[in-house]
Design an enzyme around this catalytic site. Structure first.
Site, short mmCIF file in Angstrom:
data_model
loop_
_atom_site.label_atom_id
_atom_site.label_comp_id
_atom_site.label_asym_id
_atom_site.label_seq_id
_atom_site.Cartn_x
_atom_site.Cartn_y
_atom_site.Cartn_z
N SER A 9 2.92 -1.75 10.40
CA SER A 9 4.47 -1.90 10.93
C SER A 9 5.44 -3.56 10.68
O SER A 9 6.11 -3.46 11.51
CB SER A 9 4.54 -1.36 12.17
OG SER A 9 4.30 -0.55 12.28
N GLU A 14 -6.82 5.14 6.84
CA GLU A 14 -6.50 6.16 7.63
C GLU A 14 -8.57 7.22 6.22
O GLU A 14 -8.15 7.78 6.50
CB GLU A 14 -5.48 6.22 6.75
CG GLU A 14 -4.43 6.01 7.35
CD GLU A 14 -3.27 6.20 6.54
OE1 GLU A 14 -2.87 5.83 5.50
OE2 GLU A 14 -2.22 5.54 7.01
N GLY A 35 2.31 2.73 11.01
CA GLY A 35 3.14 3.13 11.15
C GLY A 35 4.06 3.97 11.82
O GLY A 35 4.47 4.74 12.15
N ASN A 46 1.14 -1.11 0.04
CA ASN A 46 0.40 0.31 -0.20
C ASN A 46 1.57 1.09 0.00
O ASN A 46 1.22 1.63 1.31
CB ASN A 46 -0.83 -0.28 1.20
CG ASN A 46 -1.62 1.49 0.91
OD1 ASN A 46 -1.98 2.09 0.46
ND2 ASN A 46 -2.27 1.52 2.79
N GLU A 63 -5.63 -4.92 10.03
CA GLU A 63 -4.45 -3.44 10.31
C GLU A 63 -4.97 -2.95 11.90
O GLU A 63 -5.39 -2.25 11.97
CB GLU A 63 -4.39 -2.49 9.92
CG GLU A 63 -3.94 -3.47 8.14
CD GLU A 63 -3.68 -2.23 7.60
OE1 GLU A 63 -2.45 -2.42 6.92
OE2 GLU A 63 -4.40 -1.22 6.87
N LYS A 96 0.15 4.25 -0.28
CA LYS A 96 -0.28 5.42 -0.02
C LYS A 96 -0.27 6.27 -0.34
O LYS A 96 -0.61 6.73 -1.64
CB LYS A 96 -0.16 5.16 1.58
CG LYS A 96 -0.04 4.77 2.46
CD LYS A 96 0.11 4.56 4.10
CE LYS A 96 -0.46 3.03 4.40
NZ LYS A 96 -0.84 3.54 5.91
N HIS A 114 -9.43 1.22 4.31
CA HIS A 114 -8.54 1.17 5.26
C HIS A 114 -9.00 2.27 6.28
O HIS A 114 -9.72 3.36 6.62
CB HIS A 114 -7.49 1.85 3.79
CG HIS A 114 -5.72 1.94 5.64
ND1 HIS A 114 -6.08 3.41 6.18
CD2 HIS A 114 -5.60 1.14 4.59
CE1 HIS A 114 -4.67 2.81 6.40
NE2 HIS A 114 -4.40 1.50 5.61
P1 PGA Z 1 2.10 0.54 7.92
O1 PGA Z 1 0.65 0.78 7.36
O2 PGA Z 1 2.83 -0.74 7.02
O3 PGA Z 1 3.29 1.74 7.63
O4 PGA Z 1 2.44 0.40 9.55
C1 PGA Z 1 0.55 0.27 7.07
C2 PGA Z 1 -1.02 0.23 6.78
O5 PGA Z 1 -1.84 1.25 7.01
O6 PGA Z 1 -1.51 -0.45 5.80
#
Ligand code: PGA
Length: 256
Positions: free
Chosen positions: A218, A102, A176, A13, A170, A15, A100
């Site tokens: 992460s 976010e 993050g 992903n 998640e 982003k 997601h």
């Molecule tokens: P991250 O994000 O690996 O940076 O923690 C995962 C995600 O939000 O899909």
């Protein structure tokens, strides 16, 4: 209940980490060149919308696939700024991230997540349904939270849909960070069993075993092997570490 399909599925992903078309192209070329080092792993790259045509072209004829980060809940019409699933399908997109955290934080509600999930299925794109609690506590309320997210998004699914979607667990609190902030494999294992049982309650045990359950939060080169072996998951939804070709390659190689 054991983990589903043995084939590993890793979705990157991006982003909005990768913005320049030339960076996306170079990334795709690097992965193509090294594909033999992660053979057997199903790999999907999910860039921002404008990079989709470029990426599908750069990966054409390879084993790598392309995913989108979102889609419109509507089939088309007067919805300024939205991207309909049919267009994604026409561009060669085979997976789409839905719900997601976010996007949920930006106001997306369970009902809209459900509509997007169903729309993706209708368009023949595999939805990657994201669920995850914001926090955990000793009383286990997070299981109830996950159960509600699941039953809302999956309302109406049938046995025949089993091979057509993916669940990405998640936990929001683990997203993050660096590797040490990821979930512990033992907790992940327990949660993956809960998720699979919830899916089995809807479509039966055999069908539920065909639904890949991914972990995201992460995932980095240093924790990928342990998380996948001890966490009872089929693969990962990788965020920040998927935007760097070297880190992503190391993750793909370590889960082979
Ligand atoms: P991250 O994000 O690996 O940076 O923690 C995962 C995600 O939000 O899909």
């Amino acid at each position: 209940m054991a983990s589903g399909s043995r084939k590993r599925l890793i979705i990157g992903n991006w982003k909005t980490y990768i913005e320049a078309p030339e960076d996306a192209k170079r990334f795709a070329q690097t992965l193509r060149r090294k594909a033999a080092t992660f053979s057997g792993v199903q790999v999907v790259l999910a860039p921002s919308f404008p990079l989709l045509p470029l990426l599908t072209l750069a990966l054409k004829g390879s084993s790598l696939q392309v995913g989108a980060q979102d889609l419109s809940a509507h089939p088309g019409g007067a919805h300024t700024g939205e991207v309909p699933g049919a267009l994604l399908k026409a561009l060669g997109v085979s997976f789409v991230i839905v719900g997601h955290s976010e996007r949920r934080a930006a106001g997306e509600r369970d009902q809209e997540v459900h509509e997007k999930f169903t729309r993706a299925l209708d368009e023949g794109i595999r939805p990657v349904l994201c669920i995850g609690e914001k926090e955990r506590d000793a009383s286990g309320d997070h299981f109830e939270y996950l159960g509600t997210q699941l039953s809302s998004a999956l309302a109406g699914i049938a046995k025949a849909d089993a091979g057509k979607f993916v669940i990405a667990y998640e936990p929001v609190w683990a997203i993050g960070k660096t590797a040490s902030g990821a979930m512990k494999p033992t907790e992940l294992r327990e949660t993956a069993i809960f998720i699979r049982k919830s899916v089995a309650n809807r479509i039966g045990r055999d069908a539920a075993l065909r639904v890949p359950i991914l972990y995201g939060g992460s995932v980095e080169p240093s924790n990928a092997a342990t998380l996948i072996q001890e966490g009872n998951v089929s693969g990962f939804l990788v965020g920040h570490a998927s935007a760097d070709a070297n880190s992503f390659l190391q993750i793909l190689q370590s889960v082979r």
